[in-house]
Design an enzyme around this catalytic site. Structure first.
Site, PDB file in Angstrom:
ATOM      1  N   THR A 134       5.231  -4.569 -10.598  1.00  8.80           N
ATOM      2  CA  THR A 134       4.768  -5.951 -10.714  1.00  8.80           C
ATOM      3  C   THR A 134       3.888  -6.160 -11.947  1.00  8.80           C
ATOM      4  O   THR A 134       3.230  -5.225 -12.420  1.00  8.80           O
ATOM      5  CB  THR A 134       3.960  -6.316  -9.447  1.00  8.80           C
ATOM      6  OG1 THR A 134       3.304  -7.563  -9.648  1.00  8.80           O
ATOM      7  CG2 THR A 134       2.889  -5.280  -9.143  1.00  8.80           C
ATOM      8  N   ASP A 135       3.822  -7.408 -12.400  1.00  8.63           N
ATOM      9  CA  ASP A 135       2.910  -7.760 -13.497  1.00  8.63           C
ATOM     10  C   ASP A 135       1.447  -7.704 -13.058  1.00  8.63           C
ATOM     11  O   ASP A 135       0.544  -7.660 -13.887  1.00  8.63           O
ATOM     12  CB  ASP A 135       3.243  -9.151 -14.064  1.00  8.63           C
ATOM     13  CG  ASP A 135       3.209 -10.280 -13.036  1.00  8.63           C
ATOM     14  OD1 ASP A 135       2.901 -10.024 -11.854  1.00  8.63           O
ATOM     15  OD2 ASP A 135       3.493 -11.438 -13.427  1.00  8.63           O
ATOM     16  N   TYR A 160      -3.478  -4.513  -3.262  1.00 10.09           N
ATOM     17  CA  TYR A 160      -2.034  -4.466  -3.519  1.00 10.09           C
ATOM     18  C   TYR A 160      -1.750  -3.969  -4.936  1.00 10.09           C
ATOM     19  O   TYR A 160      -1.004  -3.005  -5.142  1.00 10.09           O
ATOM     20  CB  TYR A 160      -1.406  -5.858  -3.313  1.00 10.09           C
ATOM     21  CG  TYR A 160      -0.033  -5.993  -3.943  1.00 10.09           C
ATOM     22  CD1 TYR A 160       1.052  -5.277  -3.441  1.00 10.09           C
ATOM     23  CD2 TYR A 160       0.181  -6.811  -5.061  1.00 10.09           C
ATOM     24  CE1 TYR A 160       2.315  -5.369  -4.031  1.00 10.09           C
ATOM     25  CE2 TYR A 160       1.432  -6.914  -5.650  1.00 10.09           C
ATOM     26  CZ  TYR A 160       2.495  -6.192  -5.133  1.00 10.09           C
ATOM     27  OH  TYR A 160       3.734  -6.286  -5.717  1.00 10.09           O
TER      28      TYR A 160
HETATM   29  P1  NAD Z   1       9.142  -7.580   0.690  1.00  7.55           P
HETATM   30  O1  NAD Z   1       7.812  -7.443   1.319  1.00  7.55           O
HETATM   31  O2  NAD Z   1       9.935  -8.828   0.893  1.00  7.55           O
HETATM   32  O3  NAD Z   1      10.084  -6.380   1.172  1.00  7.55           O
HETATM   33  C1  NAD Z   1       9.627  -5.050   1.281  1.00  7.55           C
HETATM   34  C2  NAD Z   1      10.694  -4.253   2.024  1.00  7.55           C
HETATM   35  O4  NAD Z   1      10.247  -2.890   2.103  1.00  7.55           O
HETATM   36  C3  NAD Z   1      10.897  -4.709   3.483  1.00  7.55           C
HETATM   37  O5  NAD Z   1      12.271  -4.748   3.789  1.00  7.55           O
HETATM   38  C4  NAD Z   1      10.185  -3.644   4.316  1.00  7.55           C
HETATM   39  O6  NAD Z   1      10.738  -3.465   5.602  1.00  7.55           O
HETATM   40  C5  NAD Z   1      10.385  -2.409   3.436  1.00  7.55           C
HETATM   41  N1  NAD Z   1       9.361  -1.375   3.663  1.00  7.55           N
HETATM   42  C6  NAD Z   1       8.011  -1.551   3.711  1.00  7.55           C
HETATM   43  N2  NAD Z   1       7.412  -0.371   3.955  1.00  7.55           N
HETATM   44  C7  NAD Z   1       8.394   0.566   4.022  1.00  7.55           C
HETATM   45  C8  NAD Z   1       8.401   1.974   4.238  1.00  7.55           C
HETATM   46  N3  NAD Z   1       7.263   2.653   4.426  1.00  7.55           N
HETATM   47  N4  NAD Z   1       9.590   2.618   4.238  1.00  7.55           N
HETATM   48  C9  NAD Z   1      10.751   1.935   4.059  1.00  7.55           C
HETATM   49  N5  NAD Z   1      10.807   0.606   3.863  1.00  7.55           N
HETATM   50  C10 NAD Z   1       9.639  -0.075   3.851  1.00  7.55           C
HETATM   51  O7  NAD Z   1       8.926  -7.284  -0.866  1.00  7.55           O
HETATM   52  P2  NAD Z   1       9.626  -7.954  -2.129  1.00  7.55           P
HETATM   53  O8  NAD Z   1       8.940  -9.216  -2.457  1.00  7.55           O
HETATM   54  O9  NAD Z   1      11.082  -7.930  -1.931  1.00  7.55           O
HETATM   55  O10 NAD Z   1       9.227  -6.890  -3.253  1.00  7.55           O
HETATM   56  C11 NAD Z   1      10.046  -5.763  -3.516  1.00  7.55           C
HETATM   57  C12 NAD Z   1       9.405  -4.918  -4.602  1.00  7.55           C
HETATM   58  O11 NAD Z   1       9.284  -5.694  -5.784  1.00  7.55           O
HETATM   59  C13 NAD Z   1       7.990  -4.442  -4.269  1.00  7.55           C
HETATM   60  O12 NAD Z   1       7.854  -3.138  -4.735  1.00  7.55           O
HETATM   61  C14 NAD Z   1       7.087  -5.390  -5.022  1.00  7.55           C
HETATM   62  O13 NAD Z   1       5.883  -4.767  -5.370  1.00  7.55           O
HETATM   63  C15 NAD Z   1       7.938  -5.697  -6.235  1.00  7.55           C
HETATM   64  N6  NAD Z   1       7.705  -7.027  -6.853  1.00  7.55           N
HETATM   65  C16 NAD Z   1       7.762  -8.162  -6.102  1.00  7.55           C
HETATM   66  C17 NAD Z   1       7.600  -9.400  -6.715  1.00  7.55           C
HETATM   67  C18 NAD Z   1       7.682 -10.687  -5.938  1.00  7.55           C
HETATM   68  O14 NAD Z   1       7.468 -11.753  -6.524  1.00  7.55           O
HETATM   69  N7  NAD Z   1       8.013 -10.668  -4.656  1.00  7.55           N
HETATM   70  C19 NAD Z   1       7.367  -9.458  -8.089  1.00  7.55           C
HETATM   71  C20 NAD Z   1       7.323  -8.272  -8.824  1.00  7.55           C
HETATM   72  C21 NAD Z   1       7.503  -7.057  -8.191  1.00  7.55           C
HETATM   73  O1  TDX Z   2      -0.923 -20.389   0.838  1.00  6.69           O
HETATM   74  C1  TDX Z   2      -0.996 -20.077  -0.367  1.00  6.69           C
HETATM   75  N1  TDX Z   2      -1.665 -20.903  -1.222  1.00  6.69           N
HETATM   76  C2  TDX Z   2      -1.809 -20.614  -2.544  1.00  6.69           C
HETATM   77  O2  TDX Z   2      -2.440 -21.388  -3.279  1.00  6.69           O
HETATM   78  C3  TDX Z   2      -0.390 -18.880  -0.896  1.00  6.69           C
HETATM   79  C4  TDX Z   2       0.363 -17.951   0.011  1.00  6.69           C
HETATM   80  C5  TDX Z   2      -0.539 -18.623  -2.230  1.00  6.69           C
HETATM   81  N2  TDX Z   2      -1.247 -19.444  -3.037  1.00  6.69           N
HETATM   82  C6  TDX Z   2      -1.389 -19.103  -4.469  1.00  6.69           C
HETATM   83  C7  TDX Z   2      -1.861 -17.694  -4.757  1.00  6.69           C
HETATM   84  C8  TDX Z   2      -1.174 -17.374  -6.061  1.00  6.69           C
HETATM   85  O3  TDX Z   2      -1.944 -17.855  -7.136  1.00  6.69           O
HETATM   86  O4  TDX Z   2      -0.080 -19.180  -5.033  1.00  6.69           O
HETATM   87  C9  TDX Z   2       0.133 -18.146  -6.001  1.00  6.69           C
HETATM   88  C10 TDX Z   2       1.319 -17.313  -5.570  1.00  6.69           C
HETATM   89  O5  TDX Z   2       0.950 -16.626  -4.390  1.00  6.69           O
HETATM   90  P1  TDX Z   2       1.925 -15.557  -3.681  1.00  6.69           P
HETATM   91  O6  TDX Z   2       3.224 -16.215  -3.387  1.00  6.69           O
HETATM   92  O7  TDX Z   2       1.162 -14.935  -2.570  1.00  6.69           O
HETATM   93  O8  TDX Z   2       2.208 -14.533  -4.875  1.00  6.69           O
HETATM   94  P2  TDX Z   2       1.237 -13.604  -5.763  1.00  6.69           P
HETATM   95  O9  TDX Z   2      -0.044 -13.342  -5.097  1.00  6.69           O
HETATM   96  O10 TDX Z   2       1.202 -14.205  -7.137  1.00  6.69           O
HETATM   97  O11 TDX Z   2       2.100 -12.248  -5.767  1.00  6.69           O
HETATM   98  C11 TDX Z   2       3.547 -12.269  -5.883  1.00  6.69           C
HETATM   99  O12 TDX Z   2       3.960 -12.008  -7.202  1.00  6.69           O
HETATM  100  C12 TDX Z   2       3.786 -10.693  -7.685  1.00  6.69           C
HETATM  101  C13 TDX Z   2       4.195 -11.283  -4.920  1.00  6.69           C
HETATM  102  O13 TDX Z   2       3.761 -11.548  -3.601  1.00  6.69           O
HETATM  103  C14 TDX Z   2       3.877  -9.873  -5.312  1.00  6.69           C
HETATM  104  O14 TDX Z   2       4.566  -8.945  -4.464  1.00  6.69           O
HETATM  105  C15 TDX Z   2       4.333  -9.659  -6.727  1.00  6.69           C
HETATM  106  O15 TDX Z   2       3.992  -8.375  -7.161  1.00  6.69           O
END
Ligand code: NAD
Ligand code: TDX
Length: 354
Positions: A134-135, A160
């Site tokens: 992640t960033d 995190y």
């Molecule tokens: P998510 O929380 O939606 O999914 C995580 C998945 O991992 C789930 O299916 C969960 O069951 C599984 N998991 C958790 N713990 C586990 C374990 N111990 N063993 C096996 N499986 C396990 O997450 P996401 O948003 O899909 O993110 C995926 C990856 O991308 C993460 O590594 C996150 O840090 C990274 N990432 C996410 C974002 C974002 O915006 N969501 C942005 C940049 C990077």
């Molecule tokens: O209820 C809310 N109100 C609000 O203002 C929530 C849930 C979030 N926010 C704000 C917090 C952040 O500035 O919105 C922005 C986005 O929040 P999230 O969706 O929780 O994302 P963020 O914390 O930016 O992290 C996400 O992007 C990077 C993913 O959850 C991470 O897994 C990823 O690494």
């Protein structure tokens, strides 16, 4: 050469989008998903693949070394795409220990297992360990700062992001020390289908559909760089096929938006596309609430390296991607309604009723 690809966390948001993308674009490759099915994992995300002979699902934990060793050997794994993680910043503030366990110990377990497996096969050059990160590891930007590059020093601010930073360092060290073919990607905020309701965009969409308040943290001026999840998948494809081992690639959407502007845009689109909203205009539901602890002000990604070296760029801007995503939530209440469980309500109370 065809890949036998282990996708950890393949039942989560990005992991499942990646698995669906990969099955469509590389149908000859074998995909094995390993997922613990935590609250964030959902097998329905993979329903399209249940009858695909090149797909299999294993319910298990990445921290289970014996299980991981067995999978790598039995399935003759050539590539790991590592998505499994605890991923929600607000939960990391409430209960950090699960983040250390999965993100740090889990990544370490996978790296160790892969190292031994790779050595047993005489260190094939084409093997890959793709560590999806992640960033947020780079910390927070001021409004005038240049966007994060691959050389920006790490400065994680939440449990995190600190746990993700730890896992990135391990992936880097395994390349440097053992020459293990790892690649790290650091991506900005994703959005799209199958996004769990706790995250900003799905939370706002679902609350609009239910006529509930839309909680905006602090002054709503925080900025995120939004990337459509399918563009993230195509970037990972480029990295897996053409990326250099030992390298880091930043992936961004080039779509910096203030939270409050994003929420207003969501309201505007929902007013247009969703029939019979309980409260209309839905922007009346916007409510400023207490800020997230340690809330990072701004993230922005410079993905020039990916563009110039691997010829990748995002295909969709935020307005188009958001419209598609919001329509998906409107069309698929059977996907999100069961996720609003008693456990989820309990979590919601803890975060929003402080
Ligand atoms: P998510 O929380 O939606 O999914 C995580 C998945 O991992 C789930 O299916 C969960 O069951 C599984 N998991 C958790 N713990 C586990 C374990 N111990 N063993 C096996 N499986 C396990 O997450 P996401 O948003 O899909 O993110 C995926 C990856 O991308 C993460 O590594 C996150 O840090 C990274 N990432 C996410 C974002 C974002 O915006 N969501 C942005 C940049 C990077
Ligand atoms: O209820 C809310 N109100 C609000 O203002 C929530 C849930 C979030 N926010 C704000 C917090 C952040 O500035 O919105 C922005 C986005 O929040 P999230 O969706 O929780 O994302 P963020 O914390 O930016 O992290 C996400 O992007 C990077 C993913 O959850 C991470 O897994 C990823 O690494």
């Amino acid at each position: 050469m065809y890949k036998n690809i282990l996708v950890t966390g393949g039942a989560g948001f990005i992991g499942s989008n990646f698995v669906n993308y990969w099955a469509q674009n590389h149908p000859q490759d074998k995909i094995i998903v390993l997922d613990a099915l935590t609250y964030a994992g959902n097998r329905h995300n993979l329903a399209n693949l249940e009858n695909n002979p090149n797909f299999s699902f294993i319910h298990g934990d990445i921290c289970d070394r014996t299980l991981v060793d067995n999978i790598l050997e039995k399935e003759n794994i050539t590539t790991i795409a590592h998505f499994a993680a605890e991923s929600h910043v607000d939960r990391s503030i409430l209960t950090p220990s699960a983040f250390i366990q999965t993100n740090v110990i889990g990544t370490f377990t996978l790296l160790e297992s892969f190292r031994h497996h790779w050595a047993k096969q005489n260190q094939p050059q084409e093997y890959r360990f793709l560590h999806v990160s992640t960033d947020e590891v780079y910390g927070s930007l001021d409004i005038d700062d240049p966007a994060f590059t691959e050389n920006t020093p790490y400065a994680p601010n939440s449990p995190y992001s600190a746990s993700k930073a730890g896992s990135d360092h391990l992936a880097r060290a395994y390349y440097h020390t053992y020459n293990l073919p790892t690649i790290i990607t650091n991506c900005s905020n994703n959005y799209g289908a199958y996004h769990f309701p706790e995250k900003l965009i799905p939370l706002m969409v679902i609350n609009i559909l239910l006529g509930k308040p839309l909680p905006v943290y602090g002054d709503g001026q925080n900025i995120r760089d939004w990337l459509y999840v399918k563009d993230h998948c195509s970037a990972l494809d480029a990295v897996l096929h053409r990326g250099k081992t030992g390298e880091t690639y930043n992936i961004g959407g080039n779509n910096e938006v203030k939270n409050i502007d994003l929420v207003k845009l969501i309201c505007q689109i929902m007013d247009e596309i969703a029939p019979d909203l309980p409260v209309k205009p839905s922007s009346q539901l916007i409510t400023f609430v207490k800020d997230r602890l340690g809330h990072d002000r701004r993230y922005a990604i410079n993905s020039t390296k990916l563009k110039t070296e691997l010829n990748w760029q995002p295909s969709i801007n935020i307005e188009t991607g958001l419209r598609e995503t919001l329509q998906w939530y409107v069309n698929n209440p059977q996907w999100w309604q069961p996720l609003l469980s008693a456990d989820y309500q309990n979590y919601y109370q803890q975060v929003y009723k402080k």
